[in-house]
Write a protein that holds these residues in place. Structure first.
Motif, PDB file in Angstrom:
ATOM      1  N   CYS A   1     140.277  53.419  76.782  1.00 49.59           N
ATOM      2  CA  CYS A   1     141.636  53.957  76.679  1.00 49.59           C
ATOM      3  C   CYS A   1     142.442  53.574  77.919  1.00 49.59           C
ATOM      4  O   CYS A   1     141.875  53.228  78.955  1.00 49.59           O
ATOM      5  N   PRO A   2     143.760  53.636  77.851  1.00 49.54           N
ATOM      6  CA  PRO A   2     144.594  53.255  78.999  1.00 49.54           C
ATOM      7  C   PRO A   2     144.335  54.089  80.248  1.00 49.54           C
ATOM      8  O   PRO A   2     144.369  53.586  81.361  1.00 49.54           O
ATOM      9  N   GLY A   3     144.055  55.377  80.085  1.00 40.67           N
ATOM     10  CA  GLY A   3     143.800  56.236  81.237  1.00 40.67           C
ATOM     11  C   GLY A   3     142.542  55.827  81.997  1.00 40.67           C
ATOM     12  O   GLY A   3     142.526  55.782  83.219  1.00 40.67           O
ATOM     13  N   CYS A   4     141.491  55.532  81.275  1.00 38.95           N
ATOM     14  CA  CYS A   4     140.248  55.102  81.912  1.00 38.95           C
ATOM     15  C   CYS A   4     140.398  53.704  82.521  1.00 38.95           C
ATOM     16  O   CYS A   4     139.839  53.405  83.568  1.00 38.95           O
TER      17      CYS A   4
ATOM     18  N   GLN B   1     150.358  48.114  71.253  1.00 33.70           N
ATOM     19  CA  GLN B   1     151.361  49.171  71.320  1.00 33.70           C
ATOM     20  C   GLN B   1     151.030  50.294  72.298  1.00 33.70           C
ATOM     21  O   GLN B   1     151.929  50.957  72.787  1.00 33.70           O
ATOM     22  N   ARG B   2     149.739  50.512  72.572  1.00 35.85           N
ATOM     23  CA  ARG B   2     149.372  51.667  73.390  1.00 35.85           C
ATOM     24  C   ARG B   2     148.490  51.345  74.582  1.00 35.85           C
ATOM     25  O   ARG B   2     148.088  52.244  75.312  1.00 35.85           O
ATOM     26  N   GLY B   3     148.133  50.092  74.793  1.00 31.56           N
ATOM     27  CA  GLY B   3     147.429  49.706  76.003  1.00 31.56           C
ATOM     28  C   GLY B   3     145.914  49.846  75.997  1.00 31.56           C
ATOM     29  O   GLY B   3     145.279  49.787  77.041  1.00 31.56           O
ATOM     30  N   TRP B   4     145.302  50.039  74.839  1.00 30.25           N
ATOM     31  CA  TRP B   4     143.842  50.103  74.782  1.00 30.25           C
ATOM     32  C   TRP B   4     143.261  48.732  75.089  1.00 30.25           C
ATOM     33  O   TRP B   4     143.863  47.706  74.816  1.00 30.25           O
ATOM     34  N   ARG B   5     142.048  48.702  75.652  1.00 31.12           N
ATOM     35  CA  ARG B   5     141.379  47.443  76.002  1.00 31.12           C
ATOM     36  C   ARG B   5     140.012  47.392  75.348  1.00 31.12           C
ATOM     37  O   ARG B   5     139.429  48.409  74.995  1.00 31.12           O
TER      38      ARG B   5
END
Length: 68
Positions: free
Chosen positions: A59-62, A46-50
């Motif tokens: 996190c998606p930003g990193c 749902q939020r793009g974490w890897r």
């Protein structure tokens, strides 16, 4: 008064502009989840974490900045 425990996952990527060199963004879910495995599944879909390696959450930003 009520109290609750909400699970949290922190980003393990290095962030060179942060004072201590770590990102430490947190991922949570607004309702109670059973365990961290379920939380990671929700954050991934749902939020793009890897999670490229076991034991690391990004996190998606990193991830888009290339900090893995």
């Amino acid at each position: 008064m009520t109290a609750g425990a909400y699970l949290t996952v922190r980003c393990d990527a290095e962030n060179p502009v942060a004072p201590d060199g770590q990102c430490y963004s947190e991922g949570t879910w607004p309702v109670r989840v059973a365990n961290h495995t379920e939380l990671r599944r929700l954050l991934r879909t749902q939020r793009g974490w890897r999670r490229p390696k076991p034991g690391r959450d990004i996190c998606p930003g990193c991830w888009t900045a290339g900090r893995r």
